[in-house]
Design a protein around this motif. Sequence first.
Motif, PDB file in Angstrom:
ATOM      1  N   LYS A 102      -7.864  -2.951   4.641  1.00  0.00           N
ATOM      2  CA  LYS A 102      -9.130  -3.678   4.747  1.00  0.00           C
ATOM      3  C   LYS A 102     -10.296  -2.713   4.925  1.00  0.00           C
ATOM      4  CE  LYS A 102      -7.460  -7.992   6.753  1.00  0.00           C
ATOM      5  NZ  LYS A 102      -7.491  -8.834   7.955  1.00  0.00           N
ATOM      6  N   GLU A 103     -10.120  -1.713   5.774  1.00  0.00           N
ATOM      7  CA  GLU A 103     -11.175  -0.729   5.996  1.00  0.00           C
ATOM      8  C   GLU A 103     -11.483   0.047   4.717  1.00  0.00           C
ATOM      9  OE1 GLU A 103      -9.922   1.683   9.265  1.00  0.00           O
ATOM     10  OE2 GLU A 103     -10.192   0.070  10.722  1.00  0.00           O
ATOM     11  N   THR A 117      -4.787  -3.312   8.321  1.00  0.00           N
ATOM     12  CA  THR A 117      -6.108  -2.941   8.838  1.00  0.00           C
ATOM     13  C   THR A 117      -6.681  -1.768   8.056  1.00  0.00           C
ATOM     14  OG1 THR A 117      -5.446  -3.703  11.024  1.00  0.00           O
ATOM     15  CG2 THR A 117      -7.357  -2.261  10.916  1.00  0.00           C
ATOM     16  N   GLY A 159     -13.696   2.514  -1.601  1.00  0.00           N
ATOM     17  CA  GLY A 159     -12.894   1.331  -1.888  1.00  0.00           C
ATOM     18  C   GLY A 159     -13.610   0.380  -2.828  1.00  0.00           C
ATOM     19  N   GLN A 160     -14.914   0.234  -2.641  1.00  0.00           N
ATOM     20  CA  GLN A 160     -15.697  -0.630  -3.529  1.00  0.00           C
ATOM     21  C   GLN A 160     -15.678  -0.092  -4.959  1.00  0.00           C
ATOM     22  OE1 GLN A 160     -17.321  -3.634  -2.853  1.00  0.00           O
ATOM     23  NE2 GLN A 160     -16.048  -3.478  -1.032  1.00  0.00           N
ATOM     24  N   ALA A 219     -11.010  -1.026   1.635  1.00  0.00           N
ATOM     25  CA  ALA A 219     -11.649  -1.929   0.679  1.00  0.00           C
ATOM     26  C   ALA A 219     -13.127  -2.121   0.986  1.00  0.00           C
ATOM     27  CB  ALA A 219     -10.929  -3.270   0.670  1.00  0.00           C
ATOM     28  N   ARG A 220     -13.509  -1.997   2.243  1.00  0.00           N
ATOM     29  CA  ARG A 220     -14.909  -2.170   2.637  1.00  0.00           C
ATOM     30  C   ARG A 220     -15.722  -0.885   2.496  1.00  0.00           C
ATOM     31  NH1 ARG A 220     -12.779  -5.372   7.583  1.00  0.00           N
ATOM     32  NH2 ARG A 220     -12.745  -7.480   6.749  1.00  0.00           N
ATOM     33  N   SER A 221     -15.067   0.253   2.351  1.00  0.00           N
ATOM     34  CA  SER A 221     -15.769   1.532   2.252  1.00  0.00           C
ATOM     35  C   SER A 221     -16.371   1.697   0.855  1.00  0.00           C
ATOM     36  CB  SER A 221     -14.795   2.680   2.521  1.00  0.00           C
ATOM     37  OG  SER A 221     -13.909   2.837   1.428  1.00  0.00           O
TER      38      SER A 221
END
Length: 48
Positions: A9-10, A6, A17-18, A12-14
């Motif tokens: 994933k969080e 989790t 993370g991008q 990677a979406r920030s």
Amino acid sequence: MPGLITRLKEFARSPQGQRAVASARRAAADPRKRAQARSLLGRLRGRR
């Protein structure tokens, strides 16, 4: 270990993370970086 997945994933979406994902994609497209990564993975696996 769903907590770790989790959090990954969080991240990677920030926005941070991008940026990390974009940087990794640029490095993966570079043949020299790809060769360096292959060499490192081979050494970590115990092969040369």
